[in-house]
Motif scaffolding. Structure first.
Motif, short mmCIF file in Angstrom:
data_model
loop_
_atom_site.label_atom_id
_atom_site.label_comp_id
_atom_site.label_asym_id
_atom_site.label_seq_id
_atom_site.Cartn_x
_atom_site.Cartn_y
_atom_site.Cartn_z
N GLN A 275 46.54 39.45 44.60
CA GLN A 275 46.32 39.37 46.38
C GLN A 275 46.16 41.28 46.15
O GLN A 275 46.75 42.23 45.45
N TYR A 276 44.73 41.48 46.90
CA TYR A 276 43.96 42.29 46.76
C TYR A 276 44.68 43.52 48.21
O TYR A 276 44.80 41.95 49.17
N ALA A 277 44.56 44.88 48.57
CA ALA A 277 44.97 45.01 49.46
C ALA A 277 43.76 45.16 50.79
O ALA A 277 44.71 45.49 52.07
N TRP A 278 42.95 44.43 50.99
CA TRP A 278 42.15 44.03 51.72
C TRP A 278 42.59 42.59 52.19
O TRP A 278 40.83 42.45 53.00
N ASN A 279 42.97 42.06 51.58
CA ASN A 279 42.41 39.97 51.67
C ASN A 279 44.20 40.08 52.38
O ASN A 279 44.90 40.36 51.89
N ASP A 280 43.93 38.90 53.10
CA ASP A 280 44.75 38.20 54.02
C ASP A 280 44.80 37.09 52.94
O ASP A 280 46.55 36.81 52.33
N GLU A 281 44.73 36.67 51.80
CA GLU A 281 45.06 36.14 51.02
C GLU A 281 44.46 35.66 49.72
O GLU A 281 43.92 36.52 49.30
N PRO A 282 45.41 35.11 48.49
CA PRO A 282 44.73 35.99 47.45
C PRO A 282 43.66 34.92 46.58
O PRO A 282 43.17 34.60 47.00
N SER A 283 42.91 36.15 45.53
CA SER A 283 42.10 35.98 44.94
C SER A 283 42.03 35.50 44.04
O SER A 283 42.70 36.14 43.29
N THR A 284 40.86 34.22 43.31
CA THR A 284 40.73 33.96 41.77
C THR A 284 39.93 34.80 41.37
O THR A 284 39.34 34.65 40.36
N LEU A 285 39.72 36.08 41.71
CA LEU A 285 38.52 36.01 41.61
C LEU A 285 38.30 37.89 41.16
O LEU A 285 39.44 38.21 41.84
N THR A 286 37.70 38.56 40.15
CA THR A 286 37.86 39.94 39.64
C THR A 286 36.08 40.34 39.18
O THR A 286 35.16 39.75 38.53
N CYS A 287 36.15 41.62 39.44
CA CYS A 287 34.11 42.32 38.58
C CYS A 287 35.19 42.33 37.18
O CYS A 287 36.50 43.31 37.48
N TYR A 288 33.68 42.74 36.40
CA TYR A 288 34.18 43.28 35.07
C TYR A 288 33.36 43.88 34.38
O TYR A 288 31.69 44.03 35.21
N LEU A 289 33.56 45.41 34.08
CA LEU A 289 32.49 45.81 34.07
C LEU A 289 32.39 46.22 32.38
O LEU A 289 33.21 46.26 31.60
N THR A 290 30.91 45.83 31.90
CA THR A 290 30.52 46.57 30.43
C THR A 290 29.58 47.15 30.08
O THR A 290 28.40 47.28 31.33
N ASP A 291 29.93 47.69 29.65
CA ASP A 291 28.57 49.60 29.24
C ASP A 291 28.01 49.30 27.23
O ASP A 291 29.25 49.78 27.02
N ALA A 292 27.00 49.06 26.84
CA ALA A 292 27.09 48.44 25.91
C ALA A 292 25.62 48.99 25.59
O ALA A 292 24.57 48.89 26.51
N THR A 293 25.10 48.83 24.34
CA THR A 293 23.70 49.85 23.62
C THR A 293 23.90 48.98 22.77
O THR A 293 24.41 48.79 21.92
N TRP A 294 22.28 48.71 22.21
CA TRP A 294 21.67 47.64 21.36
C TRP A 294 20.52 48.81 20.66
O TRP A 294 19.77 49.36 21.18
N GLU A 295 20.16 48.85 19.42
CA GLU A 295 18.94 49.19 18.91
C GLU A 295 17.98 48.39 18.90
O GLU A 295 18.59 47.01 18.69
#
Length: 631
Positions: A275-295
């Motif tokens: 349950q997010y503070a800005w939604n009336d209904e619960p959500s099953t999604l979230t945002c994932y952050l990845t910060d990676a480096t490759w040679e």
């Protein structure tokens, strides 16, 4: 088959307006490798190669370096072309018009009931959100960030914002990102006009021998995906910092995966909701952050920015110790805003540069400027032919005071190139007008119009018709994007649990651009004065018209309160109509005076020798008949 194989391919897409340039489109329709090595890197998706090459071409025009790119195909002679900044001037002019003189954040309903005392709950909530957003915009330098992003959008066709919650600053930070680093993942069946669910920002890092670092590729990824189990910082078998699911050991020795605090798991489907503070209904999604480096040396085979091998990645660590390996941001949206310069075609994602349709005219302008420079050299220092000189071995030079000794049949002939220079200047003037017409920039908007040649203000207004239509389309492409940005700002402050935003419900907000055309302030002031006095315009509408005309009014509600606090004649009429002192005081924004009761009437004392008849007359207010009527 041989004839068919040799036919040149004609590729028509959102970048095909650059196909006329050999450096951009070879017989296969691909950019030149020597001119655009970064666009043709192994990790760049094939669909983005022409886009990145187009960005570089447009940047070259904006920075007076288009000849450098042309020299890759046309040779070093192309570097002699003159570039006097016409594309940059067009970009700056369009940017100034699309942003207007100023920008204001407004929340619908925040100015209702202005000056009528205490606002109701909805108006107070709108005013609070509006004040918080304006304070944030001033602190975060929103006007400067807009200049950075919008200049990219006008010149390149696309601009990108990236938002993030900064725990140290305790506010949302906003950054302008070069669109060349922006790689949204749009599938074959996806609509390019819809919001992507996976976005990459990727760029190469050069080799650093002093620090012992090889050439690398850095990628920051935002992805919307179903909510998973809670994770924590850990280390894998290779010694890399990674994130791993948190588990607990049950009483029977079984290991159970832990879900995040406040998350709810459905035992039947296994899905996790939040349950997010800005939604009336619960959500099953979230945002994932990845910060990676490759040679770069580790990237083998046919991999691109969306299919990089995660086993070879090195993950970054945030200042609070969190490893950025699919870190749950506790958001149900991607905090990235893509701003197209124009309304994209159906099912397309990218906008179009304001220079796209006039690049060929700019090429002609470069040619005219180059020819004019050469012609002016021969005009200022003319070519001279001498015949009949007495000394054929003497070298002559043209300079003030020079004397030439000629024989009896000697003659000096000069070649006058000034007519050619005059024609070149006229051609350049015509080309400049052609570019302005194609770009829909009338002379008044470029500042090249002589005011004495304008017959009337109405004629000037008619000449601004093409600019009005251009600004209408460009601002339409931006309206939803900035409304989305302000929505994300509210949600990120709630997610960061900022104390000033406690109890705030996100409300729709919009960014209003100021006027872009010359405004007759005296005429607008006269219209507002007559309209408000004649009761055909409300005071709120009149103040809004003054703000749009460029009058220095910071807040409409405060201005209305100040105006009404001095309208004493209207207050008298209100008192006569209502007979209520409290309502009049509320109208003036003042405190009502305390009501003082009138003192009781004190009658004079009655003399002792006064008769009963005289006493009754005194009680009725009449004196006894006598001298002067007084007792």
């Amino acid at each position: 088959m041989g004839l068919i194989a040799g036919i040149r391919q004609v590729r028509i897409d959102v970048w095909s307006w650059l196909n006329y340039k050999p450096v951009f489109s070879d017989p296969r329709g691909m950019p030149n490798r020597r001119a655009f090595p970064e666009a043709l890197a192994s990790w760049v998706p094939a669909d983005d190669e022409r886009r990145l090459a187009a960005y570089k071409v447009l940047t070259g025009y904006d920075q007076n370096q288009a000849a450098e790119l042309a020299a890759v195909v046309d040779g070093d002679a192309a570097r002699d072309r003159r570039e006097f900044g016409d594309p940059s001037m067009f970009v700056d002019t369009i940017l100034a018009h699309v942003l207007g003189r100023e920008q204001h954040i407004t929340v619908p309903g925040a100015e209702e009931d202005a000056g009528d005392g205490e606002p109701d709950a909805s108006t107070a909530a709108a005013q609070r959100v509006q004040d918080l957003l304006r304070d944030w915009a001033e602190t975060e330098l929103l006007a400067m960030r807009m200049q950075q992003t919008e200049r990219k959008a006008v010149s390149l066709g696309d601009g990108v914002y990236r938002l993030a919650w900064n725990p140290q600053k305790r506010r949302v930070t906003l950054r302008a990102v070069d669109p060349g680093f922006y790689f949204p993942v749009i599938g074959e069946d996806d609509d390019g006009g819809e919001y992507p669910t996976r976005v990459h920002f990727a760029w190469e890092l050069p080799e650093d021998p002093k620090r012992g670092l090889k050439a690398r590729l850095r990628r920051i990824t935002y992805e919307l995906a179903p909510i998973g189990p809670a994770t924590g910082t850990g280390v894998d078998g290779k010694g890399r910092a990674v994130r791993a699911p948190l588990t607990v050991d049950g009483p029977d020795g079984e290991t159970t995966v832990v879900i995040g605090q406040g998350d709810i798991a459905d035992p039947e489907t296994g899905t996790v909701s939040r349950q997010y503070a800005w939604n009336d209904e619960p959500s099953t999604l979230t945002c994932y952050l990845t910060d990676a480096t490759w040679e770069l040396g580790d990237l083998k085979g046919g991999v691109d920015v969306d299919s990089l091998p995660m086993a070879a990645a090195q993950y970054a660590t945030r200042s609070d110790g969190e490893v950025l390996d699919r870190l749950d941001l506790m958001l149900d949206f991607i905090p990235v805003i893509h701003v197209p310069n124009t309304v994209p075609p159906a099912e397309e994602h990218w906008g179009q540069s304001s220079l796209a349709k006039v690049l060929q005219v700019f090429d002609e302008l470069q040619g005219a400027d180059t020819d004019s420079a050469r012609a002016s050299a021969t005009t200022g220092l003319p070519m001279i032919a001498i015949s009949g000189a007495t000394n054929n071995r003497q070298t002559y030079s043209v300079a003030p005071g020079a004397v030439f000794t000629l024989g009896e049949t000697g003659r000096i002939t000069t070649v006058d190139t000034s007519p050619a220079l005059r024609e070149l200047r006229e051609q350049r003037h015509d080309l400049g007008e052609r570019a302005a017409n194609v770009a829909r920039l009338p002379a008044v908007s470029l500042g090249t119009l002589d005011p004495s040649k304008v017959p009337s203000g109405y004629a000037m207004q008619l000449s601004l018709g093409p600019l009005d239509s251009l600004m209408g389309v460009m601002r339409l492409a931006r309206a939803h994007k900035y409304a989305l940005l302000l929505k994300f700002v509210q949600r990120l402050h709630l997610a960061g649990q900022h104390p000033d935003w406690a109890g705030v419900t996100p409300l729709p907000a919009e960014l209003v651009f100021g006027p872009y055309t010359p405004t007759d302030k005296a005429s607008v002031l006269e219209q507002v004065t007559a309209g408000v006095a004649g009761n055909v315009l409300s005071l709120e509408t009149g103040v809004r018209m003054l703000i749009d005309a460029g009058f220095p009014i910071e807040d409409a509600a405060d201005e209305i309160d100040r105006i009404q606090s001095r309208q004493f004649a209207a207050a008298v009429q209100l008192a006569d109509a209502l007979g209520n002192v409290d309502e009049v005081a509320k109208y003036l924004g003042r405190e009502a005076p305390d009501q003082i009761e009138a003192p009781a009437v004190q009658l004079p004392p009655v003399p002792a020798d006064t008769t009963a008849t005289d006493q009754s007359q005194l009680a009725d207010g009449q004196g006894p008949q006598g001298s002067g009527g007084n007792t």
